[in-house]
Design a protein around this motif. Structure first.
Motif: not given
Length: 294
Positions: A158-176
């Motif tokens: 769960q902790l790793l999942y949450d960290r990956i999600v936090s990272t991914a949300l930043v990436q989505i904003k950038e590549f969108t």
């Protein structure tokens, strides 16, 4: 830019929520009404209802009716984040910009199934959040964003999942933004250099105390909630789930693995190949006695 969004897990929900908040033009959503496959299942329709977005519940994403629904939405790009089935070429070819997929690993390495579970079970010290243009195979398309994600000793799934999600949300904003402005950069994967993880099965979650303590620790933290849990198989065939353990160095090598060394406050200390572990969260209905074996 017209975005059709496909997803059915918690990450999908958070990603769609952010995309909407960023005022991107989401023109339709595809999700599942239920899922026995996804431990982190999430229904996306509450967001659709709140923001007046067209949506469709599907089982087979490649059914002609679902293809027709997507064509009617006339997407510029499709975001497919948290969907476990391959998408056929007919759908992949609909949006001019392509279909963006997601995989929580450092592609081309560790393609395939259960990437968070395997990363923890194998004791890796890092993984990644990767977005790519989907093609006819699993996790093999050109990469548009990849960010390394560290794995710490105290991490659970769960902790790793949450960290990956936090990272991914930043990436989505950038590549969108990059897709909207036509400035996206693609990197072709070197597939021959990578590897693919297989689907795990029940036996992969069985604790064998002939393993060393670190291997058992990694297995338990990999499969703890929201996943199915590691298990001990008792002599009578019963399975007992174990949700958390700690490693306890035990210097006496003249004791067989699996022997109960101590029981205190529902904590069970068990000899392993190279030391001992203490089962701190488990589902034993009857606590085994000191001196018996698991």
């Amino acid at each position: 830019m017209r975005i059709v969004f496909i997803g059915t897990v918690i990450f999908s929900y958070k990603a769609l929520e952010q995309i909407i908040a960023d005022s991107a033009n989401v023109v339709g959503v595809i999700t599942r009404q239920t899922s026995v496959f996804n431990a982190d299942y999430a229904d996306l329709t509450p967001l659709c209802l709140e923001h007046n977005l067209p949506y469709k519940y599907v089982n087979d994403i490649n059914h002609p009716n679902n293809e027709a629904f997507i064509r009617q939405l006339n997407p510029t790009v499709i975001y497919c984040f948290g969907w476990s089935n391959l998408i056929k070429a007919e759908i992949l070819s609909i949006p001019p910009l392509g279909v963006v997929g997601f995989h929580p690993a450092a592609l081309p390495y560790n393609r395939g199934r259960h990437p968070i579970v395997w990363a923890l079970a194998l004791g890796l010290n890092k993984t990644a959040s990767t977005f790519f243009f989907m093609d006819s195979q699993a996790d093999t398309g050109d990469i548009i964003s990849q960010q390394e994600v560290p794995i710490f000793d105290e991490d659970t799934s769960q902790l790793l999942y949450d960290r990956i999600v936090s990272t991914a949300l930043v990436q989505i904003k950038e590549f969108t933004l990059a897709l909207q402005t036509g400035s996206i950069t693609k990197v072709q994967q070197r597939i021959a250099e990578g590897n693919s993880w297989r689907k795990r099965n029940k036996s992969d979650g069985r604790i064998d105390f002939r393993m060393n303590s670190r291997t058992i620790f990694n297995l338990v933290r990999a499969l703890t909630l929201p996943y199915v849990g590691a298990h001990i198989e008792l002599a009578n065939g019963e399975d007992v789930k174990v949700w958390a353990i700690i490693i306890d160095d035990h210097p006496n090598e003249n004791i067989e693995p699996g022997k109960i060394l101590n029981v205190s406050d529902n904590h069970i200390k068990v000899k392993t190949a190279d030391g001992a572990v203490i089962l701190t969260e488990h589902e034993f209905t009857q606590i085994p006695s000191v001196g018996t074996y698991l």
